[in-house]
Design a protein around this motif. Structure first.
Motif, short mmCIF file in Angstrom:
data_model
loop_
_atom_site.label_atom_id
_atom_site.label_comp_id
_atom_site.label_asym_id
_atom_site.label_seq_id
_atom_site.Cartn_x
_atom_site.Cartn_y
_atom_site.Cartn_z
N CYS A 51 -18.00 -17.27 13.83
CA CYS A 51 -18.01 -16.44 12.60
C CYS A 51 -19.08 -15.18 13.00
CB CYS A 51 -18.30 -17.19 11.46
SG CYS A 51 -17.19 -18.54 11.16
N TRP B 171 -17.66 -9.41 4.16
CA TRP B 171 -16.77 -10.23 4.73
C TRP B 171 -17.31 -11.00 6.05
CZ3 TRP B 171 -16.69 -4.73 4.99
CH2 TRP B 171 -17.14 -4.23 6.30
N ASP C 257 -15.77 -12.09 9.96
CA ASP C 257 -14.73 -12.30 10.83
C ASP C 257 -14.79 -13.69 11.70
OD1 ASP C 257 -13.13 -9.60 10.99
OD2 ASP C 257 -15.29 -8.88 10.93
N THR C 258 -13.84 -14.20 11.92
CA THR C 258 -13.49 -15.52 12.43
C THR C 258 -12.52 -15.41 13.74
OG1 THR C 258 -11.67 -16.45 11.11
CG2 THR C 258 -13.90 -16.56 10.14
N ARG D 55 -10.02 -12.42 8.86
CA ARG D 55 -11.24 -11.57 8.14
C ARG D 55 -11.07 -12.50 6.75
NH1 ARG D 55 -12.81 -5.57 7.99
NH2 ARG D 55 -14.09 -6.28 9.82
N ASP E 242 -13.17 -12.80 2.53
CA ASP E 242 -14.24 -12.22 1.82
C ASP E 242 -15.55 -13.15 1.91
OD1 ASP E 242 -12.94 -9.83 1.56
OD2 ASP E 242 -11.84 -10.77 -0.50
N ASP F 66 -17.47 -6.54 15.01
CA ASP F 66 -17.36 -7.74 14.48
C ASP F 66 -16.58 -8.78 15.16
OD1 ASP F 66 -19.04 -6.58 12.92
OD2 ASP F 66 -17.67 -5.90 11.06
N ARG F 67 -15.17 -8.47 15.47
CA ARG F 67 -14.40 -9.28 16.05
C ARG F 67 -14.83 -9.83 17.47
NH1 ARG F 67 -8.04 -7.47 14.25
NH2 ARG F 67 -8.44 -7.76 12.07
#
Length: 315
Positions: free
Chosen positions: A16, A22, A24-25, A35, A37, A101-102
């Motif tokens: 994560c 948010w 991102d997982t 993604r 919230d 983020d990803r």
């Protein structure tokens, strides 16, 4: 559910990457990317969909992980909060230089799959509240510090009066916050027990005491080497071939380390054991900062033993 440092490899690992808005997982082995919230409802729905044997891995980020930790604890899911520097070095070691983020979520999932990460114990509610109050106190102190700096360049008397008024207001708010922190410690049997032991050590004032209770819940549960490393006071070797570099400290929890520095300054003048240690190191030609770090580390070892044994130590 029993929480331990060691665990069998989970079938599902979710990395994560957290932001204010948010999360991102990245799930392994399915490679599902989602993604969500960063709010209670979205996180609760997401954790409800996770298998019971999942391990969730995320960086220790100030404030962004509060809702996620609560949801994971409510569901009884295991999680590992990792040092951001460790995650970045893992990414570089695996040849990943990009940072999004990803990508970060995928890297964290890979860490959980490939490394024997320690499961983070759920925070005690009283300690979690204390940590929140400490964070707010630090914010007030930083605001006061900034106002004091601005005072020297106010220029106009009216502006100077405005700054002085703000400083006085922040002084009052910090005093109120200190009272709330003291009340929170007094209302918790566990925190009160530990506080009574720590207060007996010269150099452990109210702010240092609250920091140790709120930011170092592992105190008394780890060996001397691991607690020193956690606080960032363990010297690390720097060697290559025949070259021997000076051992240095790095990493760990900065707020705890700073609090122990403050305590060490006083304790090294009042605790016979630490006075003798300080004098020996000075006589050996050690630098003042090296002496202070060593005293702070020894002080932490003493405090750790006191909490573990639930009894004061003759100093």
């Amino acid at each position: 559910m029993t929480w331990t440092g060691a665990f069998t490899m989970p079938q599902t690992v979710i990395g994560c990457d957290l932001a204010r808005g948010w999360i991102d997982t990245h799930a392994l082995p399915t490679k599902v990317v989602v993604r969500i919230d960063n709010n209670p409802n979205s996180i609760t729905r997401w954790t409800a969909s996770l298998p019971a044997n999942s391990l969730v891995v995320f960086e220790a980020t100030s404030g962004c992980d509060t809702l996620l930790i609560k949801a994971l604890c409510d569901r009884g899911l295991r999680f590992a909060r990792v040092n951001p520097r460790q995650a970045r070095e893992f990414a570089r070691a695996t040849g990943v230089l990009a940072k999004t983020d990803r990508v970060d979520a995928r890297i964290l999932a890979d860490m959980g799959r490939l490394l024997p990460l320690e499961v983070t114990a759920p925070p005690h509610p009283d300690r979690a509240r204390l940590s929140d109050f400490l964070r707010r106190r630090r914010q007030l102190v930083e605001m006061r510090k900034a106002e004091k700096v601005r005072r020297h360049s106010a220029g106009q008397p009216a502006i100077l009066r405005e700054i002085e008024t703000m400083i006085a207001l922040l002084d009052r708010r910090i005093v109120i916050m200190d009272r709330k922190i003291a009340a929170l410690i007094g209302d918790s049997p566990e925190l009160t027990e530990h506080a009574e032991l720590l207060r007996a050590v010269p150099g452990i004032g109210p702010t240092v005491l609250a920091t140790l209770l709120g930011e170092l819940p592992e105190l008394g549960t780890l060996c001397r080497r691991r607690i020193a490393s956690l606080a960032g006071l363990a010297p690390h070797a720097r060697e290559s071939g025949t070259w021997r570099g000076t051992r240095r400290i790095w990493g760990g929890r900065r707020k705890v380390r700073e609090a122990l520095y403050i305590a060490a300054l006083s304790a090294s003048r009042r605790v016979p054991l630490l006075i003798a240690m300080r004098d020996r190191m000075k006589a050996a030609g050690k630098a003042p900062k090296t002496v202070l770090i060593a005293v702070a580390r020894q002080l932490l070892v003493i405090l750790n033993a006191m909490i573990r044994n639930k009894q004061p130590i003759r100093l």
